[in-house]
Scaffold this motif. Structure first.
Motif, PDB file in Angstrom:
ATOM      1  N   ARG A 101       0.826  -1.215   0.000  1.00  0.00           N
ATOM      2  CA  ARG A 101       0.000   0.000   0.000  1.00  0.00           C
ATOM      3  C   ARG A 101       0.857   1.260   0.000  1.00  0.00           C
ATOM      4  O   ARG A 101       0.507   2.253  -0.626  1.00  0.00           O
ATOM      5  CB  ARG A 101      -0.947  -0.003   1.189  1.00  0.00           C
ATOM      6  CG  ARG A 101      -1.997  -1.099   1.082  1.00  0.00           C
ATOM      7  CD  ARG A 101      -2.982  -1.041   2.215  1.00  0.00           C
ATOM      8  NE  ARG A 101      -4.034  -2.037   2.018  1.00  0.00           N
ATOM      9  CZ  ARG A 101      -4.889  -2.375   2.957  1.00  0.00           C
ATOM     10  NH1 ARG A 101      -4.839  -1.811   4.149  1.00  0.00           N
ATOM     11  NH2 ARG A 101      -5.810  -3.285   2.715  1.00  0.00           N
ATOM     12  N   GLU A 115      -3.246   3.250  -4.453  1.00  0.00           N
ATOM     13  CA  GLU A 115      -4.672   3.329  -4.156  1.00  0.00           C
ATOM     14  C   GLU A 115      -5.280   1.940  -4.250  1.00  0.00           C
ATOM     15  O   GLU A 115      -4.958   1.174  -5.153  1.00  0.00           O
ATOM     16  CB  GLU A 115      -5.382   4.242  -5.162  1.00  0.00           C
ATOM     17  CG  GLU A 115      -4.899   5.671  -5.154  1.00  0.00           C
ATOM     18  CD  GLU A 115      -5.290   6.420  -3.904  1.00  0.00           C
ATOM     19  OE1 GLU A 115      -6.302   6.061  -3.281  1.00  0.00           O
ATOM     20  OE2 GLU A 115      -4.578   7.361  -3.546  1.00  0.00           O
ATOM     21  N   ASP A 119     -10.411   2.801  -1.912  1.00  0.00           N
ATOM     22  CA  ASP A 119      -9.967   4.195  -1.882  1.00  0.00           C
ATOM     23  C   ASP A 119     -10.468   4.937  -3.104  1.00  0.00           C
ATOM     24  O   ASP A 119     -10.914   6.072  -3.023  1.00  0.00           O
ATOM     25  CB  ASP A 119      -8.439   4.301  -1.837  1.00  0.00           C
ATOM     26  CG  ASP A 119      -7.846   3.808  -0.542  1.00  0.00           C
ATOM     27  OD1 ASP A 119      -8.593   3.696   0.454  1.00  0.00           O
ATOM     28  OD2 ASP A 119      -6.630   3.532  -0.523  1.00  0.00           O
ATOM     29  N   GLU A 120     -10.390   4.295  -4.279  1.00  0.00           N
ATOM     30  CA  GLU A 120     -10.803   4.945  -5.514  1.00  0.00           C
ATOM     31  C   GLU A 120     -12.299   5.214  -5.514  1.00  0.00           C
ATOM     32  O   GLU A 120     -12.739   6.266  -5.960  1.00  0.00           O
ATOM     33  CB  GLU A 120     -10.410   4.082  -6.722  1.00  0.00           C
ATOM     34  CG  GLU A 120      -8.916   4.044  -6.945  1.00  0.00           C
ATOM     35  CD  GLU A 120      -8.502   3.057  -8.019  1.00  0.00           C
ATOM     36  OE1 GLU A 120      -9.383   2.511  -8.714  1.00  0.00           O
ATOM     37  OE2 GLU A 120      -7.294   2.843  -8.170  1.00  0.00           O
ATOM     38  N   ASP A 123     -12.860   8.155  -3.247  1.00  0.00           N
ATOM     39  CA  ASP A 123     -12.383   9.361  -3.912  1.00  0.00           C
ATOM     40  C   ASP A 123     -13.347   9.806  -5.003  1.00  0.00           C
ATOM     41  O   ASP A 123     -13.613  10.988  -5.169  1.00  0.00           O
ATOM     42  CB  ASP A 123     -10.989   9.149  -4.510  1.00  0.00           C
ATOM     43  CG  ASP A 123      -9.912   9.043  -3.447  1.00  0.00           C
ATOM     44  OD1 ASP A 123     -10.175   9.441  -2.294  1.00  0.00           O
ATOM     45  OD2 ASP A 123      -8.811   8.546  -3.768  1.00  0.00           O
ATOM     46  N   LYS A 145      -5.313  10.911  -9.011  1.00  0.00           N
ATOM     47  CA  LYS A 145      -5.414  10.071  -7.828  1.00  0.00           C
ATOM     48  C   LYS A 145      -4.745   8.714  -8.003  1.00  0.00           C
ATOM     49  O   LYS A 145      -4.824   7.886  -7.138  1.00  0.00           O
ATOM     50  CB  LYS A 145      -6.890   9.847  -7.467  1.00  0.00           C
ATOM     51  CG  LYS A 145      -7.516  11.053  -6.843  1.00  0.00           C
ATOM     52  CD  LYS A 145      -6.863  11.342  -5.537  1.00  0.00           C
ATOM     53  CE  LYS A 145      -7.521  12.445  -4.777  1.00  0.00           C
ATOM     54  NZ  LYS A 145      -6.834  12.757  -3.563  1.00  0.00           N
TER      55      LYS A 145
END
Length: 157
Positions: A101, A115, A119-120, A123, A145
């Motif tokens: 990570r 990511e 997380d994506e 986001d 990102k």
């Protein structure tokens, strides 16, 4: 053929290749100068191999430090194995690159953050209003990102 270039996956592959090259060099020559690594990885990744007591203690993620003492570093195309000391108890670990990570070398303020799918999705939900604002102003680019440098503050004491 796909309709777009998947820059995110290409960047992740390149960054994991960079980690592999760094670890290969360390395996051959040792850690130079003040270099050391904080490596955070997903302990639930199916290919991670750690002692049961470590996975019980760190059921989601774990950060290991490669600095003063490590042994048996072996680097492959898919991941690396290393023996680290946990309270005077040497334990072998296998960490696939896909499980990493974050990879940070605080001695030179270098860090990589990968990511996860979760997380994506978070986001994307948070950036929806930002996307609308960006579309109204063509001079601004949406924030990227796929890769970012990790703040070193969380690793400092």
């Amino acid at each position: 053929m796909s309709q777009s270039i998947d820059y995110g996956n290409l960047m992740h592959k390149a960054m994991r290749g960079l980690i592999q090259q760094v670890l290969e060099k360390v395996g051959q020559e040792g850690l130079p100068g003040n270099h050391h690594f904080f490596i955070t990885f997903d302990t639930m990744h199916p290919d991670v191999e750690i002692a049961d007591w470590l996975s019980d203690r760190y059921p989601d993620e774990m950060t290991v430090v490669m600095q003063h003492w490590f042994d048996n570093l072996e680097v492959t195309d898919d991941g690396f194995s290393v023996t680290l000391n946990f309270g005077d108890s040497p334990e072998p670990l296998y960490i696939p690159y896909d499980a990493i990570r974050t990879f940070v070398d605080p001695s030179v303020e270098f860090g990589l953050r990968f990511e996860t799918q979760d997380d994506e999705e978070e986001d994307d939900a948070e950036e929806a209003p930002m996307q609308e604002m960006v579309e109204d102003d063509p001079d601004d680019e949406p924030p990227r990102k796929d890769a970012e440098v990790v703040s070193l503050d969380r690793f400092r004491k």
